[in-house]
Write a protein that holds these residues in place. Structure first.
Motif, short mmCIF file in Angstrom:
data_model
loop_
_atom_site.label_atom_id
_atom_site.label_comp_id
_atom_site.label_asym_id
_atom_site.label_seq_id
_atom_site.Cartn_x
_atom_site.Cartn_y
_atom_site.Cartn_z
N LYS A 99 20.01 22.22 -2.57
CA LYS A 99 21.18 21.45 -2.13
C LYS A 99 22.45 22.30 -2.23
O LYS A 99 23.28 22.31 -1.32
CB LYS A 99 21.31 20.19 -2.99
N LEU A 100 22.57 23.05 -3.32
CA LEU A 100 23.74 23.90 -3.50
C LEU A 100 23.77 25.02 -2.46
O LEU A 100 24.84 25.37 -1.96
CB LEU A 100 23.75 24.50 -4.90
N SER A 101 22.60 25.55 -2.12
CA SER A 101 22.57 26.62 -1.12
C SER A 101 23.06 26.10 0.23
O SER A 101 23.75 26.79 0.97
CB SER A 101 21.18 27.23 -0.99
N LYS B 181 25.23 23.66 0.56
CA LYS B 181 26.68 23.48 0.42
C LYS B 181 27.42 24.81 0.54
O LYS B 181 28.44 24.91 1.20
CB LYS B 181 27.02 22.82 -0.92
N LEU B 182 26.84 25.84 -0.10
CA LEU B 182 27.46 27.16 -0.01
C LEU B 182 27.44 27.67 1.43
O LEU B 182 28.40 28.28 1.90
CB LEU B 182 26.72 28.15 -0.92
N GLU B 183 26.35 27.34 2.13
CA GLU B 183 26.25 27.75 3.53
C GLU B 183 27.35 27.11 4.35
O GLU B 183 27.98 27.76 5.20
CB GLU B 183 24.86 27.36 4.07
N SER B 184 27.59 25.83 4.10
CA SER B 184 28.63 25.15 4.88
C SER B 184 30.02 25.69 4.54
O SER B 184 30.89 25.77 5.40
CB SER B 184 28.55 23.63 4.70
N ILE B 185 30.22 26.09 3.28
CA ILE B 185 31.51 26.68 2.91
C ILE B 185 31.69 28.04 3.61
O ILE B 185 32.75 28.34 4.13
CB ILE B 185 31.61 26.86 1.37
N LEU B 186 30.61 28.82 3.64
CA LEU B 186 30.70 30.13 4.30
C LEU B 186 30.92 29.99 5.81
O LEU B 186 31.63 30.79 6.41
CB LEU B 186 29.43 30.95 4.03
N ARG B 187 30.29 28.97 6.39
CA ARG B 187 30.53 28.74 7.83
C ARG B 187 32.01 28.46 8.07
O ARG B 187 32.59 28.87 9.06
CB ARG B 187 29.68 27.57 8.33
N TYR B 188 32.60 27.73 7.13
CA TYR B 188 34.02 27.39 7.23
C TYR B 188 34.89 28.63 7.05
O TYR B 188 35.89 28.82 7.76
CB TYR B 188 34.34 26.33 6.18
N GLN B 189 34.50 29.49 6.12
CA GLN B 189 35.31 30.66 5.80
C GLN B 189 35.08 31.84 6.76
O GLN B 189 35.89 32.76 6.81
CB GLN B 189 35.01 31.13 4.37
N VAL C 12 34.62 26.22 -6.38
CA VAL C 12 33.24 26.15 -5.90
C VAL C 12 32.27 26.38 -7.06
O VAL C 12 31.26 25.67 -7.20
CB VAL C 12 33.00 27.18 -4.77
N TYR C 13 32.60 27.37 -7.90
CA TYR C 13 31.74 27.64 -9.06
C TYR C 13 31.74 26.44 -10.01
O TYR C 13 30.71 26.09 -10.58
CB TYR C 13 32.20 28.91 -9.78
N GLU C 14 32.91 25.81 -10.13
CA GLU C 14 32.98 24.62 -10.99
C GLU C 14 32.12 23.50 -10.43
O GLU C 14 31.39 22.82 -11.17
CB GLU C 14 34.44 24.14 -11.10
N MET C 15 32.19 23.32 -9.11
CA MET C 15 31.36 22.29 -8.46
C MET C 15 29.88 22.57 -8.69
O MET C 15 29.10 21.67 -9.01
CB MET C 15 31.68 22.28 -6.96
N MET C 16 29.49 23.85 -8.60
CA MET C 16 28.09 24.21 -8.80
C MET C 16 27.66 23.91 -10.24
O MET C 16 26.59 23.33 -10.48
CB MET C 16 27.87 25.70 -8.51
#
Lengths: 128, 157
Positions: A11-13, A15-23, A101-105
């Motif tokens: 699930k975290l991967s 979420k990280l993917e969606s953040i990277l798509r945004y960035q 993001v690290y805090e969320m993880m």
């Protein structure tokens, strides 16, 4: 007692993917379409598929290129508008995550861990 | 893309699957109900995002050799705590939805025998379902050739 957090990591991967798509720097959208974050037994990996040039946008090129030390690279904050470089592309550090993001993880992992421990204890108690 | 006439429910779903997966930004297509989406326990084949989901709603058989299939077509991404990311996801998923609808609408009857009824109402959703998904859902009606046919009906007499 068995703790399996693989579902949380998956699930975290995502979420990280969606953040990277945004960035990810956006022009045609190809880089965004190629970003993939996967969870394997070795950890969470970032893949760029056929858009390997994304690395150059992350680190910069030529004289503008950031240092080669991976730790120093990771410490830099995402810079969506670096401006135009004179001797190459300025780094954007778009593959770096912010502290939040690290805090969320950590929050998600801690919550999942606590739930699994609680479930395991209840299961053990029910067996008595 | 789909070949041959679209008439059955299955051929329409297959057309939607091919169309969705041919979009550069779509990672996965799913047919079914929202409850089928499960990222928590399905660790073998975890869902990929952006995801296009097709949910069947109803079918209307009409005189004049046509049938209308109604679906909810949903494009979704897994969301985060960050409003900036959420805004971007809503933008991206809407553009994907628009691309899919454009391809259906602008395709000629000669290419694929399907007709998308307009206007299409799209609704956004955020932090929905157990996976905190965000995206857009469109209620679409697809018209295909499907006449009442007594000759080919599966009866003995």
């Amino acid at each position: 007692m068995k703790i399996d957090l693989s579902s949380v990591y998956i699930k975290l991967s995502r979420k990280l993917e969606s953040i990277l798509r945004y960035q990810a720097p956006f022009d045609t959208g190809f880089l965004r379409s190629q970003v993939e974050v996967t969870y394997t037994k070795d950890g969470i990996e970032i893949g760029l598929g056929q858009a390997g040039y994304g690395t150059y946008l992350h680190t910069g090129t030529g004289q503008e290129r950031a240092g080669k030390d991976p730790q120093q690279l990771m410490d830099k904050a995402w810079n969506p508008k670096p401006g135009k470089g004179t001797e190459g592309i300025k780094p954007r550090y778009w593959m770096n995550f912010s502290e939040s993001v690290y805090e969320m993880m950590m929050d998600e992992i801690a919550t999942a861990y606590a739930i699994q421990i609680e479930d395991n204890i209840l299961n053990e108690l029910n067996k008595l | 893309m789909a070949s041959g006439p679209l008439s059955s429910f299955k051929s329409v779903v297959e057309y939607m699957r091919t169309l969705s997966l041919s979009h550069l930004n779509v990672k996965q297509f799913t047919f079914g109900q929202l409850s089928d989406l499960d990222i928590e326990t399905n660790t073998q084949n975890p869902t990929q995002y952006p995801l296009v989901m097709l949910i069947p709603r109803r079918a209307d058989l009409d005189a004049g050799g046509k049938a209308e299939f109604s679906f909810a077509l949903s494009v979704q991404d897994i969301t985060n705590y960050d409003l900036g990311v959420e805004e971007d996801q809503l933008n991206t998923t809407f553009m994907i939805l628009q691309d899919l609808l454009s391809r259906m609408r602008m395709t000629t009857w000669g290419e694929v025998e399907v007709f998308l009824e307009v206007p299409v109402t799209c609704r956004p959703f955020v932090e929905s379902f157990n996976n905190n998904l965000a995206g857009w859902s469109a209620e679409i009606v697809l018209e295909v050739k499907n006449p009442f046919n007594n000759c080919d009906a599966a009866f003995n007499d």
